[in-house]
Design a protein around this motif. Structure first.
Motif, PDB file in Angstrom:
ATOM      1  N   HIS A   1       0.849  -1.186   0.000  1.00 51.15           N
ATOM      2  CA  HIS A   1       0.000   0.000   0.000  1.00 51.15           C
ATOM      3  C   HIS A   1       0.881   1.231   0.000  1.00 51.15           C
ATOM      4  O   HIS A   1       1.796   1.357   0.823  1.00 51.15           O
ATOM      5  N   ALA A   2       0.610   2.165  -0.936  1.00 49.97           N
ATOM      6  CA  ALA A   2       1.361   3.400  -1.038  1.00 49.97           C
ATOM      7  C   ALA A   2       0.470   4.574  -0.639  1.00 49.97           C
ATOM      8  O   ALA A   2      -0.718   4.591  -0.951  1.00 49.97           O
ATOM      9  N   TRP A   3       1.050   5.547   0.055  1.00 48.65           N
ATOM     10  CA  TRP A   3       0.295   6.737   0.452  1.00 48.65           C
ATOM     11  C   TRP A   3       1.262   7.885   0.682  1.00 48.65           C
ATOM     12  O   TRP A   3       2.476   7.715   0.621  1.00 48.65           O
ATOM     13  N   ARG A   4       0.703   9.077   0.913  1.00 50.63           N
ATOM     14  CA  ARG A   4       1.513  10.269   1.143  1.00 50.63           C
ATOM     15  C   ARG A   4       1.053  10.972   2.414  1.00 50.63           C
ATOM     16  O   ARG A   4      -0.104  10.843   2.818  1.00 50.63           O
ATOM     17  N   ASP A   5       1.978  11.734   2.998  1.00 56.00           N
ATOM     18  CA  ASP A   5       1.588  12.584   4.118  1.00 56.00           C
ATOM     19  C   ASP A   5       1.203  13.970   3.585  1.00 56.00           C
ATOM     20  O   ASP A   5       1.147  14.196   2.367  1.00 56.00           O
ATOM     21  N   ARG A   6       0.948  14.908   4.486  1.00 57.83           N
ATOM     22  CA  ARG A   6       0.471  16.226   4.063  1.00 57.83           C
ATOM     23  C   ARG A   6       1.546  17.047   3.362  1.00 57.83           C
ATOM     24  O   ARG A   6       1.246  18.059   2.730  1.00 57.83           O
ATOM     25  N   SER A   7       2.784  16.624   3.487  1.00 55.59           N
ATOM     26  CA  SER A   7       3.884  17.303   2.792  1.00 55.59           C
ATOM     27  C   SER A   7       4.246  16.598   1.487  1.00 55.59           C
ATOM     28  O   SER A   7       5.297  16.865   0.901  1.00 55.59           O
ATOM     29  N   PHE A   8       3.388  15.656   1.064  1.00 55.16           N
ATOM     30  CA  PHE A   8       3.556  14.911  -0.184  1.00 55.16           C
ATOM     31  C   PHE A   8       4.770  13.988  -0.164  1.00 55.16           C
ATOM     32  O   PHE A   8       5.290  13.612  -1.220  1.00 55.16           O
ATOM     33  N   ASN A   9       5.230  13.620   1.028  1.00 48.26           N
ATOM     34  CA  ASN A   9       6.251  12.580   1.133  1.00 48.26           C
ATOM     35  C   ASN A   9       5.594  11.226   0.887  1.00 48.26           C
ATOM     36  O   ASN A   9       4.554  10.921   1.474  1.00 48.26           O
ATOM     37  N   ALA A  10       6.202  10.435   0.030  1.00 49.68           N
ATOM     38  CA  ALA A  10       5.615   9.154  -0.364  1.00 49.68           C
ATOM     39  C   ALA A  10       6.188   8.011   0.478  1.00 49.68           C
ATOM     40  O   ALA A  10       7.389   7.976   0.770  1.00 49.68           O
ATOM     41  N   TYR A  11       5.304   7.077   0.849  1.00 43.32           N
ATOM     42  CA  TYR A  11       5.690   5.899   1.629  1.00 43.32           C
ATOM     43  C   TYR A  11       5.040   4.666   1.016  1.00 43.32           C
ATOM     44  O   TYR A  11       4.021   4.764   0.320  1.00 43.32           O
ATOM     45  N   MET A  12       5.615   3.523   1.304  1.00 42.79           N
ATOM     46  CA  MET A  12       5.023   2.268   0.863  1.00 42.79           C
ATOM     47  C   MET A  12       5.095   1.244   1.995  1.00 42.79           C
ATOM     48  O   MET A  12       6.169   1.031   2.572  1.00 42.79           O
ATOM     49  N   ALA A  13       3.957   0.636   2.316  1.00 41.86           N
ATOM     50  CA  ALA A  13       3.896  -0.411   3.335  1.00 41.86           C
ATOM     51  C   ALA A  13       3.892  -1.772   2.654  1.00 41.86           C
ATOM     52  O   ALA A  13       3.277  -1.946   1.591  1.00 41.86           O
ATOM     53  N   VAL A  14       4.567  -2.725   3.272  1.00 42.50           N
ATOM     54  CA  VAL A  14       4.676  -4.083   2.735  1.00 42.50           C
ATOM     55  C   VAL A  14       4.433  -5.075   3.868  1.00 42.50           C
ATOM     56  O   VAL A  14       5.050  -4.959   4.938  1.00 42.50           O
ATOM     57  N   GLY A  15       3.554  -6.040   3.646  1.00 44.49           N
ATOM     58  CA  GLY A  15       3.289  -7.070   4.635  1.00 44.49           C
ATOM     59  C   GLY A  15       3.681  -8.450   4.142  1.00 44.49           C
ATOM     60  O   GLY A  15       3.356  -8.825   3.011  1.00 44.49           O
TER      61      GLY A  15
END
Length: 356
Positions: A63-77
């Motif tokens: 799952h990929a998402w961004r914070d309010r500063s448009f920093n991108a992250y990706m979660a992996v399970g």
């Protein structure tokens, strides 16, 4: 006969896929791993490794998402771990802990010539393959057995063993009075399987001590449900509870935390997703769909002053998954039927109807 003359062919860039070859004569009809540079086709370079550190177990959810500063992250399970990759593509282990604390005095026993460490912890709740982090131990039997380990054997409810990186030089019991533990959530199953052990099948179907040759008891693989709630990552594995993670925390990042101390927080989630109306749908055992009060992930107990609710569906034996279809409409399916949840905003929040 005159000499054959070469005719230059200069098709324009781009691939035409929606007409016949005769119609697009003089154009490119197909390419593979190619791009156009200065109007000419050029092969694309080969694949490169995006992440240097491999995961522990095969990823089964992303799952990929961004914070309010448009920093991108990706979660992996995976069946063992939950990771988040930060903006620098670095791997961060955020697997939740199920329990942390301090052992009773001198909980560690070692044996001369072996790396085996026997741990005394009343009601430890661990299983073979679970991860435990030991810290604060003093030297015992010539080794200081701190670190992160997998549980090798479960002797009983109060004792288990793990393997240290070197052998003890004597038989000894110790570790001191400040040995701490952190147990990660139980390890899952990587691949689905059928159970053939004790209690499978009806009484008297086989001879005593003979393994069953068939089974209807399914052991499901570990699957994480991942979604974001604003800037927060929400995560749940099948058979567990709900956890959250805030990527705006200072690094090194701490582990994901249990989402709530509310006694209504589900502990038997099979799948989870977030609706556009800012409800967290938890699909649970017993064909129950649970959601907390609107705009929260921690207010789960239904009251007259919130919009938390529990809905028990009838068709099927277990809920399988769910997804957002459109604004105000979400889908939940069981092993026998598909349900549509229509947001109404009224007393019961959603109207659910079955579509088999």
């Amino acid at each position: 006969m005159g000499e054959l003359q070469e005719i230059p062919i200069a098709p324009p860039p781009g691939v035409v896929k929606n007409d016949s070859l005769r119609v697009i004569e003089g154009r490119w009809s197909d390419t593979l791993n190619a791009r156009f540079v200065k109007r000419l086709p050029q092969k694309i370079g080969g694949w490169i490794k995006a992440f240097a550190t491999p995961t522990s177990g095969v990823p089964r959810a992303l799952h990929a998402w961004r914070d309010r500063s448009f920093n991108a992250y990706m979660a992996v399970g995976t069946y063992r771990k939950l990771y988040v990759y930060d903006t620098a593509q670095a791997q961060n282990d955020i697997t939740p802990y199920r329990a942390t604390g301090t052992f009773a005095n001198n909980p560690l026993q070692v044996f001369i010539g072996t790396p085996t460490v026997r741990v005394t912890h009343v009601g430890h709740g661990g299983s073979v393959g679970d991860t435990v982090e030991i810290a604060g131990a003093t030297a015992v039997g010539g080794i200081t057995p701190n670190g992160v380990f997998l549980i090798d054997t479960v002797i009983d409810n109060d004792h288990y063993t793990y393997t240290f990186t070197s052998n003890a030089t004597s038989n000894a019991t110790g570790g001191g009075a400040a040995v701490t533990y952190k147990y990660e959530v139980p390890v899952g199953v990587e691949l689905g399987a059928f159970g053939y052990g004790w209690g499978v099948g009806g009484w008297g179907l086989g001879t005593w001590g003979t393994a069953r040759s068939s089974s209807t008891v399914a052991i499901e693989p570990r699957i994480w449900s991942l979604d974001h709630f604003g800037i927060y990552l929400l995560a749940a594995y099948n058979g567990g509870s709900l956890y959250y993670f805030d990527p705006t925390q200072a690094q090194p990042w701490p582990r994901a935390l249990i989402a709530s101390a509310d006694p209504g927080l589900p502990t038997n989630i099979r799948a989870m997703f977030v609706t556009p109306e800012r409800f967290v749908f938890a699909l649970c055992d017993g064909m129950q769909v649970k959601w907390p009060s609107q705009g929260t992930y921690d207010d789960w107990t239904p009251t007259s002053t919130n919009t938390a609710n529990i809905r028990t569906l009838a068709e099927g034996t277990k809920l399988v998954g769910g997804a957002v279809l459109s604004e105000f409409v979400s889908l939940v399916w069981s092993d026998a039927a598909l349900y549509r949840f229509q947001y109404t905003g009224a007393t019961y929040v959603y109207r659910s109807g079955e579509h088999t």
